[in-house]
Design a protein around this motif. Sequence first.
Motif, PDB file in Angstrom:
ATOM      1  N   GLN A   1      97.624  55.156  19.672  1.00 22.20           N
ATOM      2  CA  GLN A   1      97.803  55.792  20.975  1.00 22.20           C
ATOM      3  C   GLN A   1      98.905  55.058  21.738  1.00 22.20           C
ATOM      4  O   GLN A   1      99.106  53.857  21.566  1.00 22.20           O
ATOM      5  CB  GLN A   1      96.498  55.756  21.770  1.00 22.20           C
ATOM      6  CG  GLN A   1      95.333  56.436  21.067  1.00 22.20           C
ATOM      7  CD  GLN A   1      95.618  57.892  20.743  1.00 22.20           C
ATOM      8  OE1 GLN A   1      96.149  58.628  21.568  1.00 22.20           O
ATOM      9  NE2 GLN A   1      95.279  58.303  19.518  1.00 22.20           N
ATOM     10  N   THR A   2      99.594  55.779  22.602  1.00 19.95           N
ATOM     11  CA  THR A   2     100.736  55.172  23.298  1.00 19.95           C
ATOM     12  C   THR A   2     100.313  53.992  24.176  1.00 19.95           C
ATOM     13  O   THR A   2     101.096  53.073  24.376  1.00 19.95           O
ATOM     14  CB  THR A   2     101.482  56.217  24.154  1.00 19.95           C
ATOM     15  OG1 THR A   2     100.547  56.895  24.997  1.00 19.95           O
ATOM     16  CG2 THR A   2     102.179  57.233  23.264  1.00 19.95           C
TER      17      THR A   2
ATOM     18  N   VAL B   1     100.709  50.690  22.333  1.00 16.81           N
ATOM     19  CA  VAL B   1     102.004  50.368  21.737  1.00 16.81           C
ATOM     20  C   VAL B   1     102.512  49.006  22.177  1.00 16.81           C
ATOM     21  O   VAL B   1     103.067  48.247  21.369  1.00 16.81           O
ATOM     22  CB  VAL B   1     103.033  51.470  22.053  1.00 16.81           C
ATOM     23  CG1 VAL B   1     104.446  51.004  21.730  1.00 16.81           C
ATOM     24  CG2 VAL B   1     102.712  52.733  21.266  1.00 16.81           C
TER      25      VAL B   1
ATOM     26  N   VAL C   1     103.438  57.264  12.693  1.00 16.00           N
ATOM     27  CA  VAL C   1     104.244  57.894  13.745  1.00 16.00           C
ATOM     28  C   VAL C   1     104.323  59.392  13.466  1.00 16.00           C
ATOM     29  O   VAL C   1     104.920  59.823  12.483  1.00 16.00           O
ATOM     30  CB  VAL C   1     105.654  57.272  13.799  1.00 16.00           C
ATOM     31  CG1 VAL C   1     106.469  57.925  14.919  1.00 16.00           C
ATOM     32  CG2 VAL C   1     105.566  55.768  14.025  1.00 16.00           C
TER      33      VAL C   1
ATOM     34  N   LEU D   1     105.426  58.976  20.761  1.00 17.85           N
ATOM     35  CA  LEU D   1     104.959  57.702  20.225  1.00 17.85           C
ATOM     36  C   LEU D   1     106.139  56.869  19.730  1.00 17.85           C
ATOM     37  O   LEU D   1     106.222  55.666  20.006  1.00 17.85           O
ATOM     38  CB  LEU D   1     103.971  57.954  19.083  1.00 17.85           C
ATOM     39  CG  LEU D   1     103.445  56.718  18.353  1.00 17.85           C
ATOM     40  CD1 LEU D   1     102.754  55.756  19.306  1.00 17.85           C
ATOM     41  CD2 LEU D   1     102.507  57.127  17.229  1.00 17.85           C
TER      42      LEU D   1
END
Length: 230
Positions: A85-86, A89, A102, A107
Motif C-alpha cells: 500500500q502507498t 512505501v 508494482v 504506487l
Amino acid sequence: MRRDEIAAGLAEVEERIAKACRAAGRDRGEITLIAVTKTRPAEDVRILAELGVRDVGENRDQEAAAKAAELAGLPLTWHFVGQLQTNKVRSVAGYADVVHSVDRLRLAAAISKEAGRLGREIGCLVQVALDDDPGRGGAVPADVPELADEIAALGDVRLAGVMAVAPLGEDPGKAFARLHEVALAVRERHPGATMISAGMSDDLAEAIAHGATHVRVGTALLGRRKPFVR
C-alpha cells in the motif's frame, strides 16, 4: 541444530533448481534463488547468508523493516514480494532493493519519490495478474506494456521486469507460459527489464521451464511457517 536444517533445505532446493535447469536446457547461473523468510527470525536469515544466499524476500513491512535493520551489515539484496500500500512505501523504500508487486502507476510514483528522497535506486517489477482474483493484485496482461513504459519514465526507480503468482487450481506451466509472453513484450520495449520473478516451493520447475530468472522459495527451504515474534 537449526543451521543443519537450513543447510539441508537449501541443498534440496538447489538440487531441484539444478534438475529443472537441466530439463529446460538452461544454465543454473541464470536462476537467482530468493529465500522468502517471512515469519522466520533474523537468525535464519543470518544462517542463510553464511550458507551463501544473498537474496531475501519479505512480504510484511513491519517484519521486514526490523530484520533489515538488524542485519544491515550483511551483503543481502532485500526483495519486497507482498502487496504494498502507498502508506507503507516510505518505510519499504528504506531497505528494499527490489519491489516485486508494482501493479499501478500511483504506487510506482510513490516508490520513485521516496527513493529520490533517500538517494537510492529501487528496482520495480510489474506484477502481472494471471487470474481474475483482485485480492492477489497485479495488472491485467494487456495493460502491462503501458504501465512498464510509465515506470521506466520515472526517476529513481529501475524497471527490472515482471512478476506473477500462478493461479490457484490451474496448471502453473500454462500460467507461466502466459507470463513469459508478457515478459518478452516488455523486454522488447525495455531491453534492461530482464527479470521474471515466478515460481515458489510447489511450482519452481514449471517457472524455470518458462523463463523464470528468480524463484521465491520459503517453505521448501525453511520448513512450515511459524508466527513471527519480534
